[in-house]
Scaffold this motif. Structure first.
Motif, PDB file in Angstrom:
ATOM      1  N   ALA A 100       0.839  -1.210   0.000  1.00 35.78           N
ATOM      2  CA  ALA A 100       0.000   0.000   0.000  1.00 35.78           C
ATOM      3  C   ALA A 100       0.864   1.247   0.000  1.00 35.78           C
ATOM      4  CB  ALA A 100      -0.920   0.007   1.222  1.00 35.78           C
ATOM      5  N   ARG A 101       0.222   2.385  -0.219  1.00 38.76           N
ATOM      6  CA  ARG A 101       0.923   3.671  -0.155  1.00 38.76           C
ATOM      7  C   ARG A 101       1.037   4.122   1.321  1.00 38.76           C
ATOM      8  NH1 ARG A 101      -1.217   7.740  -4.581  1.00 38.76           N
ATOM      9  NH2 ARG A 101       0.874   8.604  -4.446  1.00 38.76           N
ATOM     10  N   PRO A 102       1.871   5.132   1.600  1.00 34.94           N
ATOM     11  CA  PRO A 102       2.210   5.467   2.992  1.00 34.94           C
ATOM     12  C   PRO A 102       1.015   5.710   3.925  1.00 34.94           C
ATOM     13  CG  PRO A 102       3.617   6.688   1.478  1.00 34.94           C
ATOM     14  CD  PRO A 102       2.622   5.954   0.633  1.00 34.94           C
ATOM     15  N   PHE A 103       0.063   6.545   3.494  1.00 32.56           N
ATOM     16  CA  PHE A 103      -1.063   6.851   4.392  1.00 32.56           C
ATOM     17  C   PHE A 103      -1.850   5.576   4.711  1.00 32.56           C
ATOM     18  CE2 PHE A 103      -5.356   8.343   5.435  1.00 32.56           C
ATOM     19  CZ  PHE A 103      -5.068   9.305   6.396  1.00 32.56           C
ATOM     20  N   ILE A 128       4.347   1.346  -1.582  1.00 34.96           N
ATOM     21  CA  ILE A 128       4.301   1.894  -2.947  1.00 34.96           C
ATOM     22  C   ILE A 128       4.804   3.330  -2.827  1.00 34.96           C
ATOM     23  CG2 ILE A 128       2.865   2.332  -4.971  1.00 34.96           C
ATOM     24  CD1 ILE A 128       0.732   0.478  -3.627  1.00 34.96           C
ATOM     25  N   LYS A 129       6.046   3.549  -3.245  1.00 33.46           N
ATOM     26  CA  LYS A 129       6.631   4.885  -3.054  1.00 33.46           C
ATOM     27  C   LYS A 129       6.161   5.855  -4.128  1.00 33.46           C
ATOM     28  CE  LYS A 129      10.821   3.276  -0.785  1.00 33.46           C
ATOM     29  NZ  LYS A 129      11.481   2.107  -1.350  1.00 33.46           N
ATOM     30  N   LYS A 130       6.106   5.347  -5.365  1.00 31.83           N
ATOM     31  CA  LYS A 130       5.680   6.192  -6.479  1.00 31.83           C
ATOM     32  C   LYS A 130       4.614   5.436  -7.260  1.00 31.83           C
ATOM     33  CE  LYS A 130       9.795   6.471  -8.579  1.00 31.83           C
ATOM     34  NZ  LYS A 130      10.311   5.277  -8.307  1.00 31.83           N
ATOM     35  N   LEU A 131       3.753   6.199  -7.944  1.00 37.42           N
ATOM     36  CA  LEU A 131       2.717   5.534  -8.751  1.00 37.42           C
ATOM     37  C   LEU A 131       3.324   4.705  -9.871  1.00 37.42           C
ATOM     38  CD1 LEU A 131       0.021   8.320  -9.017  1.00 37.42           C
ATOM     39  CD2 LEU A 131      -0.242   6.088  -7.950  1.00 37.42           C
ATOM     40  N   PHE A 140       1.573 -12.426 -11.291  1.00 34.76           N
ATOM     41  CA  PHE A 140       0.926 -11.109 -11.460  1.00 34.76           C
ATOM     42  C   PHE A 140       1.960  -9.981 -11.466  1.00 34.76           C
ATOM     43  CE2 PHE A 140      -2.240 -13.817  -9.482  1.00 34.76           C
ATOM     44  CZ  PHE A 140      -3.410 -13.478 -10.122  1.00 34.76           C
ATOM     45  N   GLU A 141       1.808  -9.079 -12.432  1.00 34.25           N
ATOM     46  CA  GLU A 141       2.603  -7.846 -12.372  1.00 34.25           C
ATOM     47  C   GLU A 141       1.642  -6.714 -12.036  1.00 34.25           C
ATOM     48  OE1 GLU A 141       5.165  -6.792 -15.773  1.00 34.25           O
ATOM     49  OE2 GLU A 141       4.803  -4.714 -15.132  1.00 34.25           O
ATOM     50  N   ILE A 142       1.973  -5.986 -10.980  1.00 32.32           N
ATOM     51  CA  ILE A 142       1.037  -4.970 -10.486  1.00 32.32           C
ATOM     52  C   ILE A 142       1.553  -3.571 -10.828  1.00 32.32           C
ATOM     53  CG2 ILE A 142      -0.335  -4.269  -8.479  1.00 32.32           C
ATOM     54  CD1 ILE A 142      -0.325  -7.326  -8.818  1.00 32.32           C
ATOM     55  N   ASN A 143       0.714  -2.786 -11.456  1.00 31.63           N
ATOM     56  CA  ASN A 143       0.997  -1.375 -11.708  1.00 31.63           C
ATOM     57  C   ASN A 143      -0.102  -0.547 -11.027  1.00 31.63           C
ATOM     58  OD1 ASN A 143       2.711  -2.688 -13.451  1.00 31.63           O
ATOM     59  ND2 ASN A 143       2.328  -1.334 -15.170  1.00 31.63           N
ATOM     60  N   MET A 152      -6.233  10.657   1.263  1.00 29.39           N
ATOM     61  CA  MET A 152      -4.931  10.688   0.595  1.00 29.39           C
ATOM     62  C   MET A 152      -4.509   9.289   0.167  1.00 29.39           C
ATOM     63  SD  MET A 152      -5.060  12.849   3.233  1.00 29.39           S
ATOM     64  CE  MET A 152      -4.953  14.604   3.464  1.00 29.39           C
ATOM     65  N   ASP A 153      -3.672   9.258  -0.862  1.00 33.55           N
ATOM     66  CA  ASP A 153      -2.984   8.031  -1.276  1.00 33.55           C
ATOM     67  C   ASP A 153      -3.891   6.922  -1.820  1.00 33.55           C
ATOM     68  OD1 ASP A 153      -0.485   9.006  -0.851  1.00 33.55           O
ATOM     69  OD2 ASP A 153      -0.131   7.993   1.054  1.00 33.55           O
ATOM     70  N   ALA A 154      -5.078   7.278  -2.312  1.00 35.42           N
ATOM     71  CA  ALA A 154      -5.907   6.252  -2.952  1.00 35.42           C
ATOM     72  C   ALA A 154      -5.273   5.912  -4.308  1.00 35.42           C
ATOM     73  CB  ALA A 154      -7.323   6.768  -3.150  1.00 35.42           C
ATOM     74  N   VAL A 155      -5.236   4.627  -4.643  1.00 39.13           N
ATOM     75  CA  VAL A 155      -4.683   4.229  -5.946  1.00 39.13           C
ATOM     76  C   VAL A 155      -5.608   3.277  -6.682  1.00 39.13           C
ATOM     77  CG1 VAL A 155      -2.164   4.393  -5.819  1.00 39.13           C
ATOM     78  CG2 VAL A 155      -3.302   2.437  -4.768  1.00 39.13           C
TER      79      VAL A 155
END
Ligand code: ZN
Length: 326
Positions: A100-103, A128-131, A140-143, A152-155
């Protein structure tokens, strides 16, 4: 038998364990051969016909005996209907890696600690540091891709598999008047390797009224705050962290004080401040028992708890405590 085994290995399975045509309990399993990737582990808030139930979690029976195949659990964002069941289900599934992203990671850690002190130490995480980060989980390859949401930080998640490319935006909205950023474009998704599977649903999709933009909303709020003859008391669900951030930053620039009340509200803002996502002067936040030290017009109170709690504890929100949910 042999034939069946080969077919099984080359099959892509998408199994929603919750969150389909319902609000909350979001959890989806993606399986290909011996590899499993999970997206979100949310709780559902009880409805009126569920007296005595504090929260509902997804049924993970399908994953029984397959724990060793779980390559990771991706969390799209930090709302409770996407992370709330993590403390219970991660342990049940032998603590798979959390992505997951930081938040979002901080929200999960807090939830974990709240559920059982010290348990966040056990979490294995990939940040996940950068998108643009790419993560390989088994086959699986995850992007990732940017989406608009109230926290914040929803992807959005792209899962590339040998059979198809899956696109899952998590929770999202179409923001036509964003503040301090460009309108998000999604056309890059059309370039992904075909066939693509787009997984989305929206609670507001059949509403044909023109949506209010974020800018209109904030301008209105500022007008109300400026004209208020006394204290401004704003009740909101604490998951609206983006909007709370805007109010706090507005208060900071306009020499006003903000007082927070509600367990989830304080926790969410504390995490966002620590990560540098909310930037306010040190003296902006004042404890609720100190607000009488300031002129009424200078004080903005942001109050409430968490999602779906109106019938229960209006001030403290759902607390996934070790004694069960209080
Ligand atoms: Zn959400």
């Amino acid at each position: 038998m042999k034939y069946q085994k080969t077919r099984q290995a080359n099959e892509l399975k998408i199994i929603p364990l919750g969150g389909c045509e319902e609000v909350g309990r979001n959890m989806t399993v993606f399986e290909y051969g011996n590899d499993i990737v999970i997206l979100d582990m949310g709780i559902q808030f009880p409805e009126e016909d569920m007296p005595g139930i504090n929260y509902v979690i997804p049924n993970t029976k399908y994953l029984q005996g397959k724990e060793k195949n779980i390559r990771g659990v991706i969390f799209s964002h930090g709302h409770l209907d996407h992370i709330g069941a993590a403390p219970i289900l991660l342990e049940k599934l032998n603590n798979p890696t959390v992505i997951a992203r930081p938040f979002t990671i901080q929200m999960i850690k807090h939830r974990q600690e709240d559920y059982s002190a010290g348990s966040s130490q056990k979490l294995k995480t990939i940040l996940i540091k950068k998108l643009e980060d790419k993560i390989k989980l088994g086959v699986f390859e995850i992007n990732f891709f940017q989406v608009d949401h109230s926290v914040m930080d929803a992807v959005g998640i792209i899962l590339k598999t040998p059979k198809a490319t899956i696109i899952h935006p998590g929770d999202w909205m179409m923001e036509h008047g964003p503040i301090n950023k460009q309108k998000i474009r999604y056309d890059h998704l059309s370039q992904l390797k075909k066939p693509t599977i787009l997984m989305l649903e929206s609670i507001g999709s059949i509403n044909t009224k023109k949506p209010v933009t974020e800018k209109e909303m904030i301008d209105n709020l500022k007008r109300v705050i400026d004209k208020a003859p006394g204290r401004t008391i704003i009740a909101t669900i604490s998951s609206q962290v983006q909007r709370i951030k805007q109010i706090m930053e507005y208060a900071s620039k306009n020499n006003k004080k903000v007082s927070l009340d509600g367990f989830s509200m304080k926790m969410n803002i504390e995490i966002a401040k620590k990560l540098g996502y909310i930037k306010v002067r040190k003296d902006v936040l004042v404890p609720i028992n100190k607000i009488s030290n300031y002129p009424d017009q200078k004080v903005i109170m942001l109050v409430t708890g968490t999602q779906g709690e109106s019938q229960r504890r209006p001030r403290d929100g759902i607390h996934l405590g070790s004694s069960g949910a209080e």
